[in-house]
Design an enzyme around this catalytic site. Structure first.
Site, PDB file in Angstrom:
ATOM      1  N   LYS A 175     -47.932 -41.711 -87.830  1.00 26.37           N
ATOM      2  CA  LYS A 175     -49.203 -40.971 -87.929  1.00 26.37           C
ATOM      3  C   LYS A 175     -49.549 -40.382 -86.571  1.00 26.37           C
ATOM      4  O   LYS A 175     -49.985 -41.090 -85.663  1.00 26.37           O
ATOM      5  CB  LYS A 175     -50.336 -41.901 -88.382  1.00 26.37           C
ATOM      6  N   GLY A 227     -53.314 -44.595 -77.345  1.00 29.48           N
ATOM      7  CA  GLY A 227     -54.593 -43.905 -77.544  1.00 29.48           C
ATOM      8  C   GLY A 227     -55.692 -44.654 -76.823  1.00 29.48           C
ATOM      9  O   GLY A 227     -55.440 -45.344 -75.833  1.00 29.48           O
ATOM     10  N   SER A 228     -56.905 -44.548 -77.351  1.00 36.34           N
ATOM     11  CA  SER A 228     -58.044 -45.115 -76.620  1.00 36.34           C
ATOM     12  C   SER A 228     -58.068 -46.644 -76.733  1.00 36.34           C
ATOM     13  O   SER A 228     -57.521 -47.233 -77.680  1.00 36.34           O
ATOM     14  CB  SER A 228     -59.347 -44.554 -77.185  1.00 36.34           C
ATOM     15  N   VAL A 231     -59.856 -47.942 -80.074  1.00 41.64           N
ATOM     16  CA  VAL A 231     -59.013 -47.928 -81.285  1.00 41.64           C
ATOM     17  C   VAL A 231     -57.895 -48.952 -81.146  1.00 41.64           C
ATOM     18  O   VAL A 231     -57.617 -49.726 -82.066  1.00 41.64           O
ATOM     19  CB  VAL A 231     -58.446 -46.513 -81.551  1.00 41.64           C
ATOM     20  N   GLY A 232     -57.271 -48.998 -79.972  1.00 39.47           N
ATOM     21  CA  GLY A 232     -56.158 -49.933 -79.762  1.00 39.47           C
ATOM     22  C   GLY A 232     -56.582 -51.371 -80.016  1.00 39.47           C
ATOM     23  O   GLY A 232     -55.874 -52.137 -80.679  1.00 39.47           O
ATOM     24  N   GLU A 249     -50.905 -49.093 -76.110  1.00 40.01           N
ATOM     25  CA  GLU A 249     -50.981 -48.516 -74.764  1.00 40.01           C
ATOM     26  C   GLU A 249     -52.278 -47.730 -74.757  1.00 40.01           C
ATOM     27  O   GLU A 249     -52.437 -46.790 -75.526  1.00 40.01           O
ATOM     28  CB  GLU A 249     -49.749 -47.634 -74.557  1.00 40.01           C
ATOM     29  N   CYS A 283     -53.409 -40.564 -69.672  1.00 40.29           N
ATOM     30  CA  CYS A 283     -54.001 -41.887 -69.428  1.00 40.29           C
ATOM     31  C   CYS A 283     -53.651 -42.372 -68.033  1.00 40.29           C
ATOM     32  O   CYS A 283     -54.280 -43.288 -67.517  1.00 40.29           O
ATOM     33  CB  CYS A 283     -53.586 -42.879 -70.492  1.00 40.29           C
ATOM     34  N   GLU A 381     -63.324 -43.823 -68.695  1.00 39.40           N
ATOM     35  CA  GLU A 381     -62.219 -42.879 -68.775  1.00 39.40           C
ATOM     36  C   GLU A 381     -62.779 -41.521 -69.208  1.00 39.40           C
ATOM     37  O   GLU A 381     -63.161 -41.344 -70.361  1.00 39.40           O
ATOM     38  CB  GLU A 381     -61.189 -43.372 -69.792  1.00 39.40           C
TER      39      GLU A 381
HETATM   40  C1  UN1 Z   1     -47.370 -39.695 -67.885  1.00 42.53           C
HETATM   41  O1  UN1 Z   1     -48.006 -39.963 -66.880  1.00 42.53           O
HETATM   42  O2  UN1 Z   1     -46.816 -38.627 -68.060  1.00 42.53           O
HETATM   43  O3  UN1 Z   1     -51.158 -40.984 -72.844  1.00 42.53           O
HETATM   44  C2  UN1 Z   1     -47.257 -40.708 -68.940  1.00 42.53           C
HETATM   45  C3  UN1 Z   1     -50.763 -41.002 -71.676  1.00 42.53           C
HETATM   46  C4  UN1 Z   1     -49.820 -42.108 -71.290  1.00 42.53           C
HETATM   47  C5  UN1 Z   1     -48.516 -41.662 -70.794  1.00 42.53           C
HETATM   48  C6  UN1 Z   1     -48.587 -40.925 -69.531  1.00 42.53           C
HETATM   49  N1  UN1 Z   1     -49.601 -42.935 -72.440  1.00 42.53           N
HETATM   50  O4  UN1 Z   1     -51.137 -40.156 -70.913  1.00 42.53           O
END
Ligand code: UN1
Length: 479
Positions: A175, A227-228, A231-232, A249, A283, A381
């Site tokens: 998804k 994602g956020s 949600v994670g 992540e 992120c 963030e």
């Molecule tokens: C990066 O720095 O290119 O969603 C990797 C993101 C991270 C991965 C970043 N999960 O931006």
């Protein structure tokens, strides 16, 4: 460019969703439609899981190297179709064409690297304390896994989940974020063209309302999410209740620390790149700088000047350094952070943040001071091209501010002092630390992930993907 009818794929069939309609627009030109789709219903998500379960036995039965060959073919097709994919990625997501080209190449490298892992050992043999017996520990596929991926890196992040999941012999239900359905359809087409059999990768263009079975269906053995944090964490809780292991992540609030002896000629472009490029929508983006008081004014001035020099515009225009944010909602949220900080007496050193004369979801690179721990722009963030800069008088305070808050994804420290570098390695609580380089980036062969609320302890990339997408089967063997 014509608007595309975007579809999900269940068991190899391209299907119209039974849910609500989504119009996919170009964030640089919101009046231009890129495509349209109907989201799938919760029953269609269950059908996709059933299709994956049906396709799983023959896929896991293929020799590992045969699956690796298919991944190699995916890498080749990504490279062959690079221009067209990158153009589509810029149109749908907004990042500038050069970054889109880089992302397609990165996705290809992720598939190629994972194909090479077919050469690793797939188990171990232990001595048995009993005569005529062997003890094996084999790495075996999980079965059906779900992948939930974000809109900011919509080709490479799916690649770093799909490639190890498929290599290990799992069937997948994927998804993607609903802001980037077309690039997801394109990658799914490539998987099929490369030889992934029908049902082994199912694409579900689903809203959050229909996503629950991806964690709760008894056939799902694992879910990998990027994602956020909000949600994670909800997915981790669902996984704990219903059984699948969950790798999440999540968010980041990444600090760059510039110590008094740093080489500013080097450090400033590194920080600007990590904070502003891709409009800060990573992120791993640097979103706060903690700088030795002694360099503070100079650093603020240089960061502001560098930010104002960046060109904001349509990602397909060769002069653009930054494209738009991905959506009107994201643009409003980022502008809201800047306005909120200004009304709380923070100082803005850059032009903007609004962009005159363009109708897309643009935000100009923005550098703010007069913010510290406790202020939203220093804590949360923002996920936009906004940098908060704070001075620090001593080493301990800089480290404390760098570690401040709930996130622990990535960070940078700029110094030539080896003693201080070693302290940062020891005490900067992040999953990915950059010493004298920007906080963004991830290599296919190297583990990636965050501490604290930025991640579960399970890493991605490198051989970490194999650990997550497989499990050990112990065999006591007496022929
Ligand atoms: C990066 O720095 O290119 O969603 C990797 C993101 C991270 C991965 C970043 N999960 O931006």
């Amino acid at each position: 460019m014509e608007s595309v009818n975007i579809r999900s794929n269940i068991g190899g069939d391209w299907v119209e969703g039974a849910g609500s309609e989504i119009v996919d627009v170009d964030p640089a030109h919101p009046d231009t439609e890129v495509g349209r789709l109907h989201t799938v219903s919760i029953d269609q998500v269950r059908e996709a899981i059933a299709a994956a379960a049906a396709a799983s036995p023959s896929w896991r039965g293929l020799p590992l190297h045969a699956r690796g060959e298919i991944l190699l073919r995916v890498a080749e097709l990504l490279e062959e179709r690079k221009q067209e994919l990158a153009r589509g990625l810029t149109r749908e997501q907004g990042k500038i064409f050069r970054d889109s080209l880089g992302e397609v190449q990165r996705a290809a490298e992720v598939f190629r690297y994972n194909a090479s892992l077919a050469n690793l050992k797939t188990g171990e043999i232990f001595a048995s304390p009993r005569p005529s017996e062997q003890i094996w520990s084999l790495r075996v596929p999980l079965g059906v896994v779900s992948l939930i991926t974000p809109w900011n890196i919509p080709l490479a992040i799916p690649a770093w989940k799909l490639a190890p999941a498929l290599l290990c012999g799992n069937a997948v239900v994927w998804k993607p974020a609903s802001l980037v359905p077309l690039i997801a359809q394109r990658l799914t087409e490539i998987l099929f063209d490369a030889g992934v059999p029908p049902g082994v990768c199912n694409l579900v263009l689903a809203g959050q309302d229909a996503a629950r079975p991806l964690l709760t269906d008894p056939a799902i053995r694992a879910c990998s999410f990027t994602g956020s944090t909000a949600v994670g964490q909800s997915l981790v809780a669902l996984g704990a209740e219903h059984g699948p292991k969950v790798q999440a992540e999540m968010g980041g609030k990444n600090s760059a620390v510039i110590l008094a002896d740093a080489d500013l000629e080097w450090a400033i472009p590194q920080v600007l790149s990590a904070a502003m490029l891709q409009s800060g929508q990573r992120c791993t983006a640097t979103s706060r700088v903690i700088v030795s008081s002694h360099l503070y004014e100079e650093v603020v001035e240089r960061l502001a000047r560098g930010s104002d020099e960046l060109e904001v515009g349509d990602g397909l225009e060769p002069g653009s350094d930054l494209g738009p944010l991905v959506s009107a909602q994201r643009q409003a949220e980022v502008l809201g952070y800047v306005a909120g900080a200004e009304s709380a007496n923070a100082h803005r050193h850059t032009k903007g943040p609004q962009v005159e004369g363009l109708d897309g979801f643009f935000v100009r690179p923005t550098v703010m001071t007069g913010v510290t721990a406790g202020d939203p722009i220093f804590e949360e963030e923002v996920f936009g091209p906004v940098l908060a800069v704070a001075p620090s008088d001593d080493f301990e305070e800089a480290l404390r501010l760098a570690n401040h808050g709930s996130y622990g994804l990535s960070g940078s420290v700029f110094t030539k002092d080896i003693g201080r570098i070693l302290e940062y390695i020891e005490r900067f609580d992040v999953g990915v630390l950059h010493v004298n380089s920007e906080s963004c980036g991830a290599d296919p062969h190297v583990p990636f992930g965050g501490t604290k609320s930025s991640g579960t302890s399970q890493r991605e990339m490198g051989t970490a993907g194999l650990d997550f997408f497989s499990e050990a089967k112990t065999v006591y063997l007496r022929p």
